[in-house]
Design an enzyme around this catalytic site. Structure first.
Site, short mmCIF file in Angstrom:
data_model
loop_
_atom_site.label_atom_id
_atom_site.label_comp_id
_atom_site.label_asym_id
_atom_site.label_seq_id
_atom_site.Cartn_x
_atom_site.Cartn_y
_atom_site.Cartn_z
N ASN A 1 5.81 8.45 -2.97
CA ASN A 1 7.12 8.25 -2.33
C ASN A 1 8.02 9.47 -2.52
O ASN A 1 9.21 9.33 -2.81
CB ASN A 1 7.79 6.98 -2.86
N ASP B 1 0.95 1.44 7.58
CA ASP B 1 1.75 2.55 8.07
C ASP B 1 1.36 3.88 7.40
O ASP B 1 1.86 4.93 7.76
CB ASP B 1 3.25 2.29 7.91
#
Length: 262
Positions: free
Chosen positions: A148, A246
């Site tokens: 992330n 995704d």
């Protein structure tokens, strides 16, 4: 040896996609993130039928990590030291054929500013301390998963739109750089230093078709592994499959299957 990382975004809901990709790509080792599954509902039988052993650290919502391997493995650790009250399932580590591999799902951290962002930075510091201890072992080590973090402007489509997002904040990028500077190598950037490579495309705004992506899934290699690195790629086409995550799988190829001889 082919090693992959894949934020599957729900291991049970995406199981057909995962099994299809395992069959077509045939990785030797796979690190999975965002299982969204408690331990007892992890699809072990289907994973075993696909030819993989598995260890996992599940959680019902949003978290959960697992390592799949064609080889037998020994679990070394689940969770990171430094916060006895942290019950989130974000890290698992194993020894496989002379390789130590850590699978991680670093906190998203949004919204910024706020407690989730502070938790992200604290978790990053805990990861950095553990990473430093792994380097001291003088063994082949890989730390991989969904960090992330977009390390540089090359790793994000239209970076000016992300200045105040937790994945691109200067504090987070500095934390990633500090981690790498311990002596780790970013496999994708090592082999593709100037290419625009993404690993995630949002479900909204037709992001995949426009290639409006982010590179947030990373392989960090210890010096012993860098010597063996042959390829580092993204199976981008998987992101275009029906009912898929995704994220797309990211993988590296190392020379040989036994890493004990450094």
């Amino acid at each position: 040896m082919k090693i992959a990382t894949y934020n599957v975004n729900g291991v049970n809901g995406r199981l057909p996609v995962l099994l299809k990709w395992l069959k077509t790509a045939s990785p030797d080792i796979v690190c999975l993130q965002e299982l969204k599954s408690p331990d007892e509902k992890f699809p072990l039988e289907s994973i075993n039928k696909a030819g993989y052993h598995a260890i996992w650290h599940g959680q019902k919502s949003w978290n959960g990590v697992a390592i799949l391997s064609k080889y037998k493995m020994e679990e070394r650790r689940r969770g990171l030291a430094g916060d006895k009250d942290d019950i989130q399932s974000r890290y698992i580590e194993a020894s496989i054929n002379g390789l130590i591999i850590g699978c991680l799902y670093l906190p998203n951290g949004n919204p910024y500013p706020g407690p989730k962002f502070e938790y992200k930075l604290k978790w990053f510091r805990r990861l950095s301390r553990h990473a430093k201890s792994l380097l001291k072992l003088d063994e082949p080590v890989i730390l991989t998963g969904d960090y992330n973090v977009m390390p540089t402007e090359l790793d994000v489509y239209k970076p000016e739109r992300w200045i105040n997002d937790a994945l691109f904040r200067k504090e987070v990028r500095a934390a990633f750089k500090k981690l790498v500077d311990q002596g780790w190598t970013d496999a994708i950037r090592h082999l593709h230093p100037d290419e625009t490579i993404y690993t995630f495309w949002d479900y909204f705004r037709n992001a995949y078709a426009r290639n409006a992506g982010l590179r947030i899934d990373h392989f960090l290699l210890s010096p012993h592994c860098v010597k063996l690195l042959k390829r580092a790629e993204v199976d981008k086409q998987v992101r275009g499959w029906e009912k898929t995550s995704d994220h797309a799988p990211v993988w590296i190829e190392l020379k040989g299957n036994q890493l004990n001889n450094k």
